[in-house]
Design a protein around this motif. Structure first.
Motif, PDB file in Angstrom:
ATOM      1  N   LEU A 215       0.821  -1.210   0.000  1.00  0.00           N
ATOM      2  CA  LEU A 215       0.000   0.000   0.000  1.00  0.00           C
ATOM      3  C   LEU A 215       0.854   1.258   0.000  1.00  0.00           C
ATOM      4  CD1 LEU A 215      -2.817  -1.024   2.487  1.00  0.00           C
ATOM      5  CD2 LEU A 215      -3.041  -0.693   0.021  1.00  0.00           C
ATOM      6  N   ASP A 216       1.956   1.247   0.743  1.00  0.00           N
ATOM      7  CA  ASP A 216       2.863   2.407   0.731  1.00  0.00           C
ATOM      8  C   ASP A 216       3.383   2.665  -0.682  1.00  0.00           C
ATOM      9  OD1 ASP A 216       2.628   3.046   3.412  1.00  0.00           O
ATOM     10  OD2 ASP A 216       4.423   1.934   4.014  1.00  0.00           O
ATOM     11  N   GLU A 217       3.773   1.601  -1.362  1.00  0.00           N
ATOM     12  CA  GLU A 217       4.264   1.741  -2.738  1.00  0.00           C
ATOM     13  C   GLU A 217       3.158   2.261  -3.659  1.00  0.00           C
ATOM     14  OE1 GLU A 217       6.722   1.829  -5.981  1.00  0.00           O
ATOM     15  OE2 GLU A 217       7.310   1.522  -3.887  1.00  0.00           O
ATOM     16  N   LEU A 218       1.952   1.752  -3.494  1.00  0.00           N
ATOM     17  CA  LEU A 218       0.838   2.219  -4.324  1.00  0.00           C
ATOM     18  C   LEU A 218       0.532   3.691  -4.066  1.00  0.00           C
ATOM     19  CD1 LEU A 218      -1.612  -0.824  -4.132  1.00  0.00           C
ATOM     20  CD2 LEU A 218      -0.113  -0.172  -6.039  1.00  0.00           C
ATOM     21  N   ARG A 219       0.603   4.102  -2.818  1.00  0.00           N
ATOM     22  CA  ARG A 219       0.383   5.520  -2.504  1.00  0.00           C
ATOM     23  C   ARG A 219       1.457   6.386  -3.130  1.00  0.00           C
ATOM     24  NH1 ARG A 219      -0.719   6.377   3.698  1.00  0.00           N
ATOM     25  NH2 ARG A 219       1.170   7.469   3.225  1.00  0.00           N
ATOM     26  N   ASP A 220       2.713   5.923  -3.111  1.00  0.00           N
ATOM     27  CA  ASP A 220       3.796   6.677  -3.745  1.00  0.00           C
ATOM     28  C   ASP A 220       3.564   6.832  -5.241  1.00  0.00           C
ATOM     29  OD1 ASP A 220       5.057   6.952  -1.311  1.00  0.00           O
ATOM     30  OD2 ASP A 220       6.564   5.397  -1.691  1.00  0.00           O
ATOM     31  N   ARG A 221       2.863   5.876  -5.827  1.00  0.00           N
ATOM     32  CA  ARG A 221       2.572   5.915  -7.273  1.00  0.00           C
ATOM     33  C   ARG A 221       1.215   6.562  -7.573  1.00  0.00           C
ATOM     34  NH1 ARG A 221       5.014   0.561  -9.960  1.00  0.00           N
ATOM     35  NH2 ARG A 221       6.887   0.441  -8.684  1.00  0.00           N
ATOM     36  N   ASP A 222       0.578   7.093  -6.540  1.00  0.00           N
ATOM     37  CA  ASP A 222      -0.741   7.731  -6.676  1.00  0.00           C
ATOM     38  C   ASP A 222      -1.796   6.785  -7.249  1.00  0.00           C
ATOM     39  OD1 ASP A 222       0.069  10.206  -5.627  1.00  0.00           O
ATOM     40  OD2 ASP A 222       0.901  10.794  -7.572  1.00  0.00           O
ATOM     41  N   TRP A 223      -1.690   5.504  -6.921  1.00  0.00           N
ATOM     42  CA  TRP A 223      -2.673   4.532  -7.392  1.00  0.00           C
ATOM     43  C   TRP A 223      -3.947   4.665  -6.582  1.00  0.00           C
ATOM     44  CZ3 TRP A 223      -5.202   0.433  -4.969  1.00  0.00           C
ATOM     45  CH2 TRP A 223      -5.846  -0.477  -5.808  1.00  0.00           C
ATOM     46  N   MET A 224      -5.059   4.554  -7.260  1.00  0.00           N
ATOM     47  CA  MET A 224      -6.366   4.566  -6.610  1.00  0.00           C
ATOM     48  C   MET A 224      -7.174   3.408  -7.182  1.00  0.00           C
ATOM     49  SD  MET A 224      -6.541   7.176  -4.505  1.00  0.00           S
ATOM     50  CE  MET A 224      -8.265   7.468  -4.264  1.00  0.00           C
ATOM     51  N   PHE A 225      -8.020   2.818  -6.368  1.00  0.00           N
ATOM     52  CA  PHE A 225      -8.902   1.759  -6.832  1.00  0.00           C
ATOM     53  C   PHE A 225     -10.227   2.371  -7.241  1.00  0.00           C
ATOM     54  CE2 PHE A 225     -12.155  -1.538  -5.947  1.00  0.00           C
ATOM     55  CZ  PHE A 225     -11.777  -2.403  -6.956  1.00  0.00           C
ATOM     56  N   TYR A 226     -10.548   2.214  -8.520  1.00  0.00           N
ATOM     57  CA  TYR A 226     -11.804   2.734  -9.052  1.00  0.00           C
ATOM     58  C   TYR A 226     -12.723   1.611  -9.520  1.00  0.00           C
ATOM     59  CZ  TYR A 226      -9.449   7.236  -9.043  1.00  0.00           C
ATOM     60  OH  TYR A 226      -8.784   8.369  -8.660  1.00  0.00           O
ATOM     61  N   GLY A 227     -12.427   0.397  -9.116  1.00  0.00           N
ATOM     62  CA  GLY A 227     -13.251  -0.728  -9.519  1.00  0.00           C
ATOM     63  C   GLY A 227     -12.632  -1.577 -10.610  1.00  0.00           C
ATOM     64  N   ASP A 228     -11.591  -1.072 -11.259  1.00  0.00           N
ATOM     65  CA  ASP A 228     -10.904  -1.844 -12.291  1.00  0.00           C
ATOM     66  C   ASP A 228     -10.018  -2.889 -11.628  1.00  0.00           C
ATOM     67  OD1 ASP A 228     -11.986  -0.219 -14.283  1.00  0.00           O
ATOM     68  OD2 ASP A 228     -10.294   1.175 -14.189  1.00  0.00           O
ATOM     69  N   LEU A 229     -10.061  -4.084 -12.153  1.00  0.00           N
ATOM     70  CA  LEU A 229      -9.238  -5.146 -11.580  1.00  0.00           C
ATOM     71  C   LEU A 229      -7.878  -5.196 -12.265  1.00  0.00           C
ATOM     72  CD1 LEU A 229     -11.941  -7.830 -10.934  1.00  0.00           C
ATOM     73  CD2 LEU A 229     -10.747  -6.409  -9.297  1.00  0.00           C
ATOM     74  N   ASP A 230      -7.084  -4.193 -11.953  1.00  0.00           N
ATOM     75  CA  ASP A 230      -5.720  -4.153 -12.452  1.00  0.00           C
ATOM     76  C   ASP A 230      -4.843  -5.010 -11.536  1.00  0.00           C
ATOM     77  OD1 ASP A 230      -5.644  -2.560 -10.195  1.00  0.00           O
ATOM     78  OD2 ASP A 230      -5.000  -0.747 -11.246  1.00  0.00           O
ATOM     79  N   ALA A 231      -3.572  -5.098 -11.861  1.00  0.00           N
ATOM     80  CA  ALA A 231      -2.674  -5.968 -11.087  1.00  0.00           C
ATOM     81  C   ALA A 231      -2.641  -5.607  -9.603  1.00  0.00           C
ATOM     82  CB  ALA A 231      -1.266  -5.951 -11.699  1.00  0.00           C
ATOM     83  N   PRO A 232      -2.544  -4.328  -9.217  1.00  0.00           N
ATOM     84  CA  PRO A 232      -2.550  -4.028  -7.780  1.00  0.00           C
ATOM     85  C   PRO A 232      -3.845  -4.468  -7.085  1.00  0.00           C
ATOM     86  CG  PRO A 232      -1.671  -2.162  -8.992  1.00  0.00           C
ATOM     87  CD  PRO A 232      -2.234  -3.121 -10.003  1.00  0.00           C
ATOM     88  N   ALA A 233      -4.986  -4.254  -7.724  1.00  0.00           N
ATOM     89  CA  ALA A 233      -6.261  -4.655  -7.115  1.00  0.00           C
ATOM     90  C   ALA A 233      -6.333  -6.170  -6.975  1.00  0.00           C
ATOM     91  CB  ALA A 233      -7.433  -4.134  -7.942  1.00  0.00           C
ATOM     92  N   LEU A 234      -5.831  -6.888  -7.968  1.00  0.00           N
ATOM     93  CA  LEU A 234      -5.823  -8.348  -7.881  1.00  0.00           C
ATOM     94  C   LEU A 234      -4.903  -8.828  -6.768  1.00  0.00           C
ATOM     95  CD1 LEU A 234      -5.862  -9.235 -11.663  1.00  0.00           C
ATOM     96  CD2 LEU A 234      -7.689  -9.674 -10.008  1.00  0.00           C
ATOM     97  N   ARG A 235      -3.741  -8.180  -6.611  1.00  0.00           N
ATOM     98  CA  ARG A 235      -2.817  -8.581  -5.548  1.00  0.00           C
ATOM     99  C   ARG A 235      -3.429  -8.330  -4.184  1.00  0.00           C
ATOM    100  NH1 ARG A 235       2.601  -9.733  -5.870  1.00  0.00           N
ATOM    101  NH2 ARG A 235       1.822 -10.541  -7.828  1.00  0.00           N
ATOM    102  N   LEU A 236      -4.091  -7.190  -4.014  1.00  0.00           N
ATOM    103  CA  LEU A 236      -4.746  -6.892  -2.739  1.00  0.00           C
ATOM    104  C   LEU A 236      -5.905  -7.850  -2.484  1.00  0.00           C
ATOM    105  CD1 LEU A 236      -4.677  -2.998  -2.900  1.00  0.00           C
ATOM    106  CD2 LEU A 236      -3.333  -4.470  -1.371  1.00  0.00           C
ATOM    107  N   THR A 237      -6.647  -8.190  -3.526  1.00  0.00           N
ATOM    108  CA  THR A 237      -7.728  -9.160  -3.378  1.00  0.00           C
ATOM    109  C   THR A 237      -7.175 -10.516  -2.969  1.00  0.00           C
ATOM    110  OG1 THR A 237      -9.081  -7.977  -5.002  1.00  0.00           O
ATOM    111  CG2 THR A 237      -9.686 -10.267  -4.547  1.00  0.00           C
TER     112      THR A 237
END
Length: 103
Positions: free
Chosen positions: A63-85
């Protein structure tokens, strides 16, 4: 995904509340999602010991890395969302969220 106060103390529970539960519910009707989450779970099982603390630390760092990259979850199942799931699925299957302890 907008993390609330306290997420660092209980990253697994925070991610489960904000993203994981909805995605885990979708898995009951989406075999493609099941396959993708299973692949990400396999990567996690190979990369880290599966205990509450280590999985929580992994999610916290991710999550720290995702925040550094300004990633947000908008419902799309991209790689970060899949990893968190996948992390949420592993936490649920391992019983890490059942006792109410920080996870």
């Amino acid at each position: 995904m907008n993390l609330q106060d306290g997420w660092a103390a209980s990253p697994l529970r925070s991610v489960m509340d904000m993203l994981g539960q909805a995605q885990l519910d979708r898995m009951t009707t989406d075999p493609g999602l099941v396959a993708a989450v299973d692949q990400h779970a396999a990567v996690l099982r190979d990369a880290i010991p599966l205990d509450r603390e280590t999985l929580g630390d992994y999610v916290l760092g991710f999550l720290d890395e995702l925040r550094d990259r300004d990633w947000m979850f908008y419902g799309d199942l991209d790689a970060p969302a899949l990893r968190l799931t996948a992390a949420c699925w592993l936490a649920r299957e391992s019983g890490f969220l059942e006792d109410g302890a920080p996870a």
